[in-house]
Design an enzyme around this catalytic site. Structure first.
Site, PDB file in Angstrom:
ATOM      1  N   LYS A 120     -29.580  41.344 -27.704  1.00 35.39           N
ATOM      2  CA  LYS A 120     -30.190  41.691 -26.432  1.00 35.39           C
ATOM      3  C   LYS A 120     -30.183  43.198 -26.283  1.00 35.39           C
ATOM      4  O   LYS A 120     -29.195  43.863 -26.589  1.00 35.39           O
ATOM      5  CB  LYS A 120     -29.431  41.044 -25.272  1.00 35.39           C
ATOM      6  CG  LYS A 120     -30.061  41.293 -23.908  1.00 35.39           C
ATOM      7  CD  LYS A 120     -29.290  40.583 -22.800  1.00 35.39           C
ATOM      8  CE  LYS A 120     -29.957  40.817 -21.448  1.00 35.39           C
ATOM      9  NZ  LYS A 120     -29.235  40.130 -20.348  1.00 35.39           N
ATOM     10  N   GLY A 121     -31.306  43.753 -25.814  1.00 37.17           N
ATOM     11  CA  GLY A 121     -31.410  45.180 -25.593  1.00 37.17           C
ATOM     12  C   GLY A 121     -32.029  45.476 -24.254  1.00 37.17           C
ATOM     13  O   GLY A 121     -32.235  44.581 -23.426  1.00 37.17           O
ATOM     14  N   GLY A 122     -32.322  46.774 -24.022  1.00 40.23           N
ATOM     15  CA  GLY A 122     -32.915  47.160 -22.758  1.00 40.23           C
ATOM     16  C   GLY A 122     -34.283  46.554 -22.541  1.00 40.23           C
ATOM     17  O   GLY A 122     -34.723  46.356 -21.409  1.00 40.23           O
ATOM     18  N   PHE A 123     -34.986  46.246 -23.622  1.00 37.06           N
ATOM     19  CA  PHE A 123     -36.320  45.649 -23.544  1.00 37.06           C
ATOM     20  C   PHE A 123     -36.236  44.179 -23.174  1.00 37.06           C
ATOM     21  O   PHE A 123     -37.076  43.659 -22.445  1.00 37.06           O
ATOM     22  CB  PHE A 123     -37.011  45.832 -24.899  1.00 37.06           C
ATOM     23  CG  PHE A 123     -38.484  45.573 -24.876  1.00 37.06           C
ATOM     24  CD1 PHE A 123     -38.995  44.293 -24.989  1.00 37.06           C
ATOM     25  CD2 PHE A 123     -39.371  46.633 -24.758  1.00 37.06           C
ATOM     26  CE1 PHE A 123     -40.356  44.060 -24.988  1.00 37.06           C
ATOM     27  CE2 PHE A 123     -40.735  46.408 -24.755  1.00 37.06           C
ATOM     28  CZ  PHE A 123     -41.230  45.118 -24.863  1.00 37.06           C
ATOM     29  N   GLY A 124     -35.248  43.489 -23.684  1.00 32.00           N
ATOM     30  CA  GLY A 124     -35.092  42.062 -23.447  1.00 32.00           C
ATOM     31  C   GLY A 124     -34.396  41.403 -24.617  1.00 32.00           C
ATOM     32  O   GLY A 124     -33.741  42.058 -25.428  1.00 32.00           O
ATOM     33  N   MET A 125     -34.555  40.099 -24.729  1.00 32.04           N
ATOM     34  CA  MET A 125     -33.915  39.342 -25.793  1.00 32.04           C
ATOM     35  C   MET A 125     -34.656  39.529 -27.115  1.00 32.04           C
ATOM     36  O   MET A 125     -35.875  39.725 -27.144  1.00 32.04           O
ATOM     37  CB  MET A 125     -33.879  37.857 -25.435  1.00 32.04           C
ATOM     38  CG  MET A 125     -33.110  37.547 -24.156  1.00 32.04           C
ATOM     39  SD  MET A 125     -31.363  38.000 -24.250  1.00 32.04           S
ATOM     40  CE  MET A 125     -30.790  36.795 -25.450  1.00 32.04           C
ATOM     41  N   LYS A 156     -38.988  40.722 -30.368  1.00 30.35           N
ATOM     42  CA  LYS A 156     -38.398  41.319 -29.169  1.00 30.35           C
ATOM     43  C   LYS A 156     -39.289  40.993 -27.984  1.00 30.35           C
ATOM     44  O   LYS A 156     -40.446  41.429 -27.919  1.00 30.35           O
ATOM     45  CB  LYS A 156     -38.241  42.831 -29.365  1.00 30.35           C
ATOM     46  CG  LYS A 156     -37.505  43.522 -28.231  1.00 30.35           C
ATOM     47  CD  LYS A 156     -36.953  44.881 -28.637  1.00 30.35           C
ATOM     48  CE  LYS A 156     -38.024  45.882 -28.953  1.00 30.35           C
ATOM     49  NZ  LYS A 156     -37.476  47.238 -29.129  1.00 30.35           N
ATOM     50  N   ASP A 216     -33.756  58.469 -28.550  1.00 33.37           N
ATOM     51  CA  ASP A 216     -32.706  57.469 -28.334  1.00 33.37           C
ATOM     52  C   ASP A 216     -32.023  57.120 -29.656  1.00 33.37           C
ATOM     53  O   ASP A 216     -31.822  55.949 -29.980  1.00 33.37           O
ATOM     54  CB  ASP A 216     -33.285  56.225 -27.673  1.00 33.37           C
ATOM     55  CG  ASP A 216     -32.202  55.383 -26.989  1.00 33.37           C
ATOM     56  OD1 ASP A 216     -31.100  55.921 -26.753  1.00 33.37           O
ATOM     57  OD2 ASP A 216     -32.458  54.203 -26.695  1.00 33.37           O
TER      58      ASP A 216
END
Length: 871
Positions: A578-583, A598, A692
């Site tokens: 899971k990241g800032g974008f979503g699963m 993603k 980033d």
């Protein structure tokens, strides 16, 4: 009198008389290559010598393996039973990483052994860099020969080359380097080519490593006219002069049987004009009575005399001529002559003799060499002639190059590079700009893609550029067009997607060879954009951020429907993370190709703008160290990015888990990640700042190759001379450049700072932020630890000290330079990549320096008429 060479050939085998634990010594700094050993064979400890040998495959890119036949009456240790021979090319070169300015004993072994069933003994030349070292004549030395020299490399790279001079095929059996003390064996100029090295004894034992910590080969030699002295007492060899003479060499000595006669040694030279150095090692090994005196003078001709000499009791000393001696008629006579007051005859324990070899030709400019080798690597070139020095000797100039030569003491410079019709692919690599004296560049008739780089206009020396017959695209930099007006010859014919304005929609007639964009291709692109515009406009207006109708995505990649995304992920069955974008989910395309999907979460802090940024960036860049975009989904409220699947996940996971990554793998990962950033900064036009960079955005494949990921925050710079842009701050706390945070001024040096933090993670395996430390931020903590001067407290304890300390220090210093608070004091990514590659070379070299113990003599002669004879 009997010639010493005949005796040396009789003493072939070294007896092994001392227990292993007494013989155990350190092989630190040794390079021992078994030439011809298969690349997949592990390093081995030779059973008789206990020296560790490794395959030479990593040090040379040409040649084939052979195996000698049994030779009647001869026995060879394992490294000399296989060989590498060179049927192709004129010059074939080994490249070894050495310590610049260090004195090395370099030994090359050659055994023919009728490996090819042709009974044709070869003859060829041996070079050190661009200068000839010696001629190897196996027609004269049919049982094998040994070439030995003491040499101080001028750089960190040493090239040893075999050069074909006739119809026979060059070969080599083993290559050995041994570091010596820098205050020993120092000629007035040049290097020292070994003639012979003997200890005076009636035994059959040849002494080398580990008795000799530098692995010098001491052959036994004694004549009937001499009287042997021997002691069982300890002889102190810890002489302050640093020659480290082994005790086994000096516990025996020779004196004349006739006490009134001089002790004389003579030898013949190959060339009468050779200049000679002799090193005499003497120790009094008798307990002298009160009235006894041993004193003698040393004579090496009418003009060379030294003395008187009185050897110290049971303490070795080394005597040598500080200026070279020329032997009259090509025969050298060395005499030790008793003085009138001496009651005892002269004494000698051991002797070495050398001739000077001048290496007048300077190597090609180091920056040019680094640049051309980087170009070779980037394009995967494999040219048999591209070995050794690029420019010298001139008769062995690399194909496709021309160089400028001033004089032998001035390094040559590369002036033209012709790689036309070389099947090149990829972009025009930025390493070209490091050829700062380049006047002509010809990359015509290849398959190069991407744009014409801006840096070509900044190369002041360039007069001719030929890029015709490629697949370049975009607009030609205006600065380059301006140089055309000032005399630059530019040929870009045959690049249908290349034009002369930023809009790429006008035909210009003012250029030498204009490029016209295909109207049909342009129409197709416009139609695709329009179609995508319509599709995007249908998306729900409830989405945050700019509406799709305002910002469309131009792409030629595969677009998938949401139904296809459901199918490839089996309805999102397996979660990868899971990241800032979503699963992120695991999936398959066509049931075989693994992908990572993603999916944008409705509650994601990131939105369509960052989705669009990432897609558009990944569609226009390609590099082996950037994660590849397979496709995307943009259907109503469903947004998804589909990437190649990276089996080993992200780098951060490996540091936080129980897995242990070796130091060499960590350096490889760092080089990969740095290379990806270097491409974004230099290989892309306009340049791209990632914004980033962090360990969780570095993904690892099944071979632990690293690829940069997550480009949602990336920014492209406008075309022009700007060194920064002003932008709202974005990034991850701990990795964020403080200067960027305070000023909102973004530059590629912001990525350098973030990479420096990642490099500190790689080195220390410590969290970036830890409030339990005196200094919570990793950079401040390392800075504090460095004041204590002990790297072991900084390095990851999981490594258990298994790393080259030199490479570790270099990597640590590089990381701290990257996180310098001032962006002006940070290196660029090209420098970072170069430094990390040097760290990697040092670590790879360490793995070959394995401790071993005992030694055994080789059974090869020195060659004809270069050995001493008694008189």
């Amino acid at each position: 009198m009997k010639n010493l060479r005949g005796l040396l050939l009789a003493f072939l085998v070294l007896s092994l008389g001392i227990s292993d634990f007494l013989r155990a010594q350190d092989q630190q700094g040794f390079i021992s290559l078994d030439c011809g050993l298969q690349a997949d064979e592990s390093p081995y400890t030779e059973p008789l010598t206990k020296l560790t040998f490794t395959s030479d495959a990593d040090f040379i890119k040409s040649g084939k393996s052979g195996k000698i036949q049994n030779v009647p009456g001869m026995e060879y240790i394992k490294p000399y039973t296989v060989l590498r021979y060179f049927p192709d090319g004129v010059r074939n070169c080994y490249t070894l990483i050495v310590i610049q300015g260090t004195n090395y004993l370099i030994v090359a072994m050659f055994t023919y052994g009728n490996y090819d069933n042709l009974n044709t003994h070869p003859k060829f030349d041996l070079y050190l860099g661009p200068n000839i070292w010696t001629t190897v004549d196996l027609q004269r030395n049919v049982n094998g020969t040994r070439a030995e020299i003491i040499h101080i490399p001028r750089s960190t790279s040493l090239q040893i080359c075999l050069v074909k001079t006739g119809t026979t095929t060059p070969l080599i059996s083993a290559l050995e380097l041994r570091p010596l003390r820098n205050n020993t064996y120092i000629p007035q100029s040049g290097s020292l080519k070994t003639l012979f090295r003997v200890h005076l004894t009636d035994s059959k034992e040849t002494v080398r490593y580990p008795e000799d910590v530098h692995d010098r080969l001491w052959s036994p030699f004694f004549m009937p006219e001499w009287r042997l002295l021997r002691t069982s007492l300890t002889v102190n060899t810890s002489d302050d002069n640093g020659y480290d003479i082994p005790e086994d060499v000096v516990v025996t000595a020779a004196t004349p049987a006739n006490v009134s006669s001089p002790l004389t040694i003579s030898w013949n030279l190959e060339t009468p004009d050779d200049l000679v150095y002799a090193y005499l090692h003497v120790a009094e090994i008798q307990s002298l009575r009160e009235n006894d005196t041993r004193e003698f003078n040393i004579s090496a001709g009418q003009d060379v005399n030294y003395g008187p000499v009185s050897p110290d009791e049971f303490l070795v000393g080394t005597l040598f001529n500080t200026s070279p001696v020329k032997c009259e008629g090509g025969t050298c006579h060395l005499q030790l002559i008793k003085t009138p007051k001496s009651t005892l005859p002269p004494l000698l324990n051991a002797i070495e003799a050398f001739i000077t070899v001048e290496f007048p030709q300077s190597e090609t400019n180091a920056n040019d060499v680094l640049a051309i080798k980087s170009i070779e690597t980037s394009y995967g070139l494999s040219r048999i002639s591209w070995q050794g020095d690029p420019c010298v000797p001139q008769q062995l100039l690399w194909d496709g190059l021309t160089c400028e030569y001033t004089n032998m003491s001035t390094p040559p410079r590369i002036h033209s590079l012709d790689l036309s019709s070389s099947e090149l692919t990829g972009i025009i690599v930025p390493e070209i700009q490091n050829l700062t004296e380049l006047k002509k560049l010809d990359f015509s008739n290849n398959n190069l893609t991407g744009g014409v780089p801006e840096f070509l206009a900044k190369m002041k020396s360039l007069l001719v550029i030929n890029l015709s017959g490629n697949n370049l695209s975009g607009s030609v930099p205006q600065a380059l067009l301006n140089k055309v007006k000032n005399g630059l010859k530019l040929n870009i014919q045959g690049n249908p997607n290349l034009c002369f304005s930023s809009s790429c929609n006008k035909k210009k007639n003012s250029i030498m060879l204009p490029v016209v964009a295909s109207l049909a291709s342009l129409a197709a692109i416009i139609a695709m954009i329009a179609l995508l515009f319509v599709c995007i406009k249908r998306r729900s207006s409830s989405r945050k951020g700019p509406s799709p109708s305002q910002q469309s995505i131009e792409t030629i990649k595969k677009r998938y429907t949401y139904a296809e995304v459901l199918a490839m992920t089996k309805k999102f069955e397996r979660v990868l993370g899971k990241g800032g974008f979503g699963m992120v989910y695991h999936g398959y395309i066509n049931g075989t190709e693994e992908v990572a999907v993603k999916l944008l979460s409705p509650s994601s802090a990131q939105g369509y703008k960052e989705f669009k940024t990432e897609v558009e960036l990944l569609l226009r860049v390609y590099h082996t160290n950037l994660v590849s975009l397979v496709g995307y989904c943009d259907e109503k409220d469903h947004l998804a990015l589909i990437y190649q699947y990276m089996v080993n996940g992200d780098l951060k996971k490996h540091f936080s888990g129980s897995s242990i990554i070796s130091w060499v793998d960590r350096l490889n990962i760092a080089v990969d990640a740095a290379s990806g950033l270097e491409y974004l900064h230099i290989g892309c036009k306009p340049l791209i700042v990632h914004r980033d960079v962090k360990s969780s955005n570095i993904l690892l494949d099944d071979q632990l190759q690293a690829k940069l990921a997550d480009f949602g925050l990336s920014r492209s710079f406008p075309i022009g001379d700007e060194s920064h842009v002003s932008t709202l701050v974005a990034g991850t706390f701990g990795y964020l450049d403080h200067e960027y945070y305070q000023t909102n001024r973004l530059s590629e040096k912001s990525d350098v700072y973030s990479f420096g933090v990642v490099l500190l993670e790689i080195i220390t395996n410590k969290p970036v932020i830890d409030h339990n430390r005196d200094m919570p931020h990793i950079a401040e903590w390392v800075k504090l630890m460095l004041t204590r001067g002990d790297i072991s407290n900084i390095m990851d304890p999981k490594l258990q000290g298994v790393y080259d300390s030199g490479s570790a220090w270099k990597a640590l210093e590089l990381a701290m330079t990257c996180v310098n608070p001032s962006s002006l004091k940070r290196p660029n990514m090209s420098h970072v990549v170069h430094e990390l590659k040097e760290c990697l070379v040092s670590e790879n070299n360490r793995t070959r320096d394995i401790d071993t113990s005992r030694s055994m003599d080789i059974n090869l002669s020195f060659g004809t008429d270069v050995n001493p004879k008694a008189r």
